[in-house]
Design a protein around this motif. Sequence first.
Motif, mmCIF file in Angstrom:
data_model
loop_
_atom_site.group_PDB
_atom_site.id
_atom_site.type_symbol
_atom_site.label_atom_id
_atom_site.label_comp_id
_atom_site.label_asym_id
_atom_site.label_seq_id
_atom_site.Cartn_x
_atom_site.Cartn_y
_atom_site.Cartn_z
ATOM 1 N N THR A 68 0.860 -1.178 0.000
ATOM 2 C CA THR A 68 0.000 0.000 0.000
ATOM 3 C C THR A 68 0.895 1.226 0.000
ATOM 4 O O THR A 68 1.809 1.322 0.823
ATOM 5 N N GLN A 86 -3.471 0.327 -3.032
ATOM 6 C CA GLN A 86 -3.110 -1.016 -2.574
ATOM 7 C C GLN A 86 -3.058 -1.904 -3.816
ATOM 8 O O GLN A 86 -4.093 -2.283 -4.370
ATOM 9 N N ASP A 102 -6.602 -1.276 -5.415
ATOM 10 C CA ASP A 102 -7.714 -0.724 -4.659
ATOM 11 C C ASP A 102 -7.326 0.679 -4.229
ATOM 12 O O ASP A 102 -6.176 0.935 -3.861
ATOM 13 N N LEU A 104 -7.807 3.527 -1.491
ATOM 14 C CA LEU A 104 -8.195 3.641 -0.086
ATOM 15 C C LEU A 104 -8.137 5.107 0.328
ATOM 16 O O LEU A 104 -7.171 5.801 0.007
ATOM 17 N N ASP A 107 -8.365 5.474 5.517
ATOM 18 C CA ASP A 107 -8.202 4.105 6.007
ATOM 19 C C ASP A 107 -9.365 3.182 5.647
ATOM 20 O O ASP A 107 -9.600 2.178 6.306
ATOM 21 N N PHE A 109 -11.790 1.360 2.244
ATOM 22 C CA PHE A 109 -11.863 0.980 0.842
ATOM 23 C C PHE A 109 -12.786 1.938 0.093
ATOM 24 O O PHE A 109 -13.862 2.268 0.578
ATOM 25 N N THR A 110 -12.366 2.382 -1.089
ATOM 26 C CA THR A 110 -13.196 3.251 -1.919
ATOM 27 C C THR A 110 -13.632 2.540 -3.188
ATOM 28 O O THR A 110 -14.807 2.441 -3.473
#
Length: 121
Positions: A68, A86, A102, A104, A107, A109-110
């Motif tokens: 990340t 990530q 991914d 983020l 902190d 997940f989007t």
Amino acid sequence: MKISFLSLDQEQNKTYFVSEAVKENNTYIFLDNSTENVIIYLTIEDESIYIRRTGEIEMFMHFKEGTTQKSSYKNKLGLEFEFQTQCTKLTVSDKKILIWYDMLMNDGFTSSFKLSLNIMN
């Protein structure tokens, strides 16, 4: 040379374009044909990919499989935020770059993205 750029998010929203590119050392430089007045610098170093967009948008993303990394976004309208990438898959060859990651924020997940760049001589 030309580069075809394809970005797909988890909802299948697609950004696709083909752009003329030059390669300087380990960096591909090309216009972002999805946004006006933006240049993309894609740098390959060891096991990492760095993508920097400059112009109307200032964006930096770092990808290294299994890690990340900090990233950032800023546009001329004043929207500015930091996020993390990530990277779940990173494949690099002479003709193709594939990045699955991914996004983020705070902190959490989007969204998931798949980037594919094909290099055509």
